[in-house]
Write an enzyme that holds these catalytic residues in place. Structure first.
Site, short mmCIF file in Angstrom:
data_model
loop_
_atom_site.label_atom_id
_atom_site.label_comp_id
_atom_site.label_asym_id
_atom_site.label_seq_id
_atom_site.Cartn_x
_atom_site.Cartn_y
_atom_site.Cartn_z
N TYR A 1 0.89 -1.19 -0.12
CA TYR A 1 0.09 -0.03 -0.06
C TYR A 1 0.93 1.21 0.19
CZ TYR A 1 -5.12 -0.38 -0.01
OH TYR A 1 -6.14 -0.31 -0.48
N GLU B 1 -0.60 4.92 -0.41
CA GLU B 1 -1.37 5.83 -0.66
C GLU B 1 -0.63 7.21 -0.70
OE1 GLU B 1 -4.40 5.57 1.91
OE2 GLU B 1 -5.72 4.53 0.69
N ASP C 1 -6.33 13.83 -24.91
CA ASP C 1 -6.29 12.49 -24.54
C ASP C 1 -5.59 11.59 -25.59
OD1 ASP C 1 -6.73 9.76 -24.00
OD2 ASP C 1 -9.02 9.98 -23.63
N THR D 1 -3.71 6.11 -21.78
CA THR D 1 -3.55 4.74 -21.28
C THR D 1 -2.07 4.21 -21.63
OG1 THR D 1 -4.26 3.87 -23.45
CG2 THR D 1 -6.04 4.02 -21.67
N LYS E 1 -2.09 0.66 -24.90
CA LYS E 1 -2.48 0.50 -26.20
C LYS E 1 -0.96 0.66 -27.16
CE LYS E 1 -7.12 2.11 -25.03
NZ LYS E 1 -8.13 3.08 -24.95
N ARG F 1 -1.67 -2.68 -18.36
CA ARG F 1 -3.11 -1.82 -18.26
C ARG F 1 -3.00 -0.90 -17.43
NH1 ARG F 1 -5.90 -4.27 -21.78
NH2 ARG F 1 -7.56 -2.94 -21.81
C1 PLP Z 1 -9.12 3.54 -24.45
C2 PLP Z 1 -9.34 4.85 -24.17
C3 PLP Z 1 -9.73 5.44 -22.91
C4 PLP Z 1 -10.04 4.69 -21.73
O1 PLP Z 1 -9.08 3.92 -21.32
P1 PLP Z 1 -9.47 2.59 -20.31
O2 PLP Z 1 -8.09 2.15 -19.98
O3 PLP Z 1 -10.32 1.67 -21.08
O4 PLP Z 1 -10.52 3.25 -19.13
C5 PLP Z 1 -9.83 6.99 -22.86
N1 PLP Z 1 -9.62 7.67 -23.81
C6 PLP Z 1 -9.54 7.29 -25.03
C7 PLP Z 1 -9.22 8.09 -26.26
C8 PLP Z 1 -9.18 5.80 -25.14
O5 PLP Z 1 -9.10 5.56 -26.57
#
Ligand code: PLP
Length: 459
Positions: free
Chosen positions: A87, A89, A236, A262, A265, A271
């Protein structure tokens, strides 16, 4: 058969025996193979059977889902360590539990690597994933008592993400959300329209970035619009973080107040999520993550992120990013030649959105047929889709995973042909079986990162 055990146990007992296989099979000849270890099998054989089946599925199917990838052995080892026991935090050197000397080093390492890779002023590596990262940023940047609680993002049907304020997302429950779209004929972001809408709506945050947009995003232009309407800009880059790291997509970092991503990807990590922001927003964004929305960080994931960031800073990763785009362009050409129209007419990145109805199938029928033929994708709305989101016209595919396995333009020609064959032959079990056999044969020649010998048996 218990291949998973390598990852589950290796790190406790025998870390050095994991041999990461190269995606190029000729480089793997003669390499030591792993001893399957048996703790998980002894504890939970049913689970092992399921995981082994998933391993075989991932090994033999052509993974065309653009948001997925194959993490390296090194990344997976990091995520399977004793770090999961701790932990932590708080933030490095300001924790609420003792015993943080090594965790602080690990989190700091991940942060420093992210700052250097992306040129960011401040980084938070604690968000549990991309969606929580977005909610944290909105929460951090918009004070609770601010009169303006408005956010403006790309709509889901036009390629935006749920968390950009779409109506079923909590982001539209906690903030007043509106959405911009894309041009009805070109399917491109229409900056004049976005500017007009932003000036009219007057958002506190303008969000850019997408989950199904096949073209370069002009972050500088978004920054101009945000500035003009007095909004903060959040970019994002979840889908394209690896392309940004590899230098094949312009970076949002210089332009945006905060950038979310993320890590699993195109960045090819475990993840997880990250936030990169200007120093002036560091304190509020950190507070929004913890204690605002989360408790203890997932330290094993943080370690995996640190590894992925180290990998992403290499020359090999730059080559990888270039190849993702080269493969995507090659695949796009084949699909068009097969009579499948593409949203925006092509691609600049890792992603392609095609209209399956040109071959007489709905998106759902097409993705189902592709799945039966060993080609894994997802159905997706195309801009201005006349069909329902539950069975839209489009299929979304991408090249990050296949490129991680070492496939190049020559193989994209086969993949594109097989996609069209599967859709055309969707009612013919022989065609689907034939394509599936050919896909499996090809995949067996390109070992994905993260897989070591003995390879799974063909399902
Ligand atoms: C995949 C994605 C997310 C969210 O990611 P998670 O890990 O699935 O919560 C947010 N924004 C965009 C543009 C994404 O492609």
């Amino acid at each position: 058969m218990h291949r998973i055990l390598r990852h589950a146990l290796v790190m406790t007992f025998d870390v050095r025996r994991v041999i990461c296989q190269s995606p190029r099979p000729e480089l793997n000849a003669g390499k030591e193979t792993m001893n399957p270890l048996n703790a998980l099998a002894a504890t939970d054989p049913d689970l092992v059977t399921m995981i082994a089946a998933e391993e075989a599925r991932q090994f033999y199917t052509a993974k065309l889902i653009p948001s997925e990838n194959y993490a390296s052995c090194a990344v997976m080892e990091a995520t399977g360590t004793v770090l999961t026991n701790k932990y932590s935090e708080g933030y490095a050197f300001k924790r609420y539990y003792e015993g943080q000397q090594f965790i602080d080093q690990i989190e700091t390492l991940a942060i420093e690597r992210a700052k250097s890779l992306f040129g960011a002023e401040h980084v938070n590596v604690q968000p549990y994933s991309g969606s929580p990262a977005n909610l944290a940023v909105y929460t951090g940047l918009i004070p609770r008592d601010a009169a303006n609680q408005r956010i403006l993002g790309l709509g889901l049907p036009a390629g935006g993400h749920l968390t950009h304020g779409w109506k079923v997302s909590a982001t539209s429950r906690f903030f007043q959300a509106a959405q911009y779209g894309v041009d009805p004929t070109t399917h491109l972001l229409d900056f004049d329209a976005i500017r007009a809408q932003a000036l009219e709506f007057n958002p506190a945050i303008l969000i850019c970035g997408a989950t199904a947009y096949p073209r370069v995003i002009d972050f500088a232009r978004f920054a101009e619009i945000a500035q003009e309407c007095g909004a903060l800009l959040v970019a994002d880059m979840a889908h394209i973080a690896g392309l940004v790291a590899g230098g094949v997509h312009p970076s949002p970092v210089p332009h945006a107040d905060a950038v979310t991503t993320t890590t699993h990807k195109t960045l090819r990590g475990p993840r997880g999520g990250m936030i990169l922001c200007k120093q002036q927003h560091a304190a509020t964004i950190d507070r929004a993550v913890f204690p605002g929305l989360q408790g203890g960080p997932h330290n094993h994931t943080t370690a995996g992120i640190a590894v992925a960031l180290k990998e992403a800073a290499t020359h090999e990763f730059r080559m990888y990013a270039h190849q993702i785009v080269a493969n995507s362009r090659a695949l796009a050409e084949v699909l068009q030649a097969e009579g499948l129209p593409l949203a925006t007419g092509g691609t600049d990145n890792h992603l392609i959105l095609f209209d399956a109805t040109a071959l007489g199938a709905t998106g759902k029928q097409a993705s189902k047929a592709m799945d039966q033929a060993g080609l894994e994708a997802n159905f997706n709305s195309i801009p201005f889709d006349r069909r329902s989101p539950f069975d839209p016209s489009g299929v979304r595919i991408g090249t990050p995973s296949l490129t991680s396995r070492g496939l190049k333009e020559a193989e994209m020609a086969h993949i594109g042909k097989w996609i069209a064959d599967a859709i055309r032959g969707r009612e013919d079990a022989n065609v689907l079986a034939r394509v599936r056999g050919e896909v499996f044969d090809l995949m067996a020649q390109f070992v994905p990162p993260g897989f070591v010998r003995p390879y799974p048996e063909r399902p």
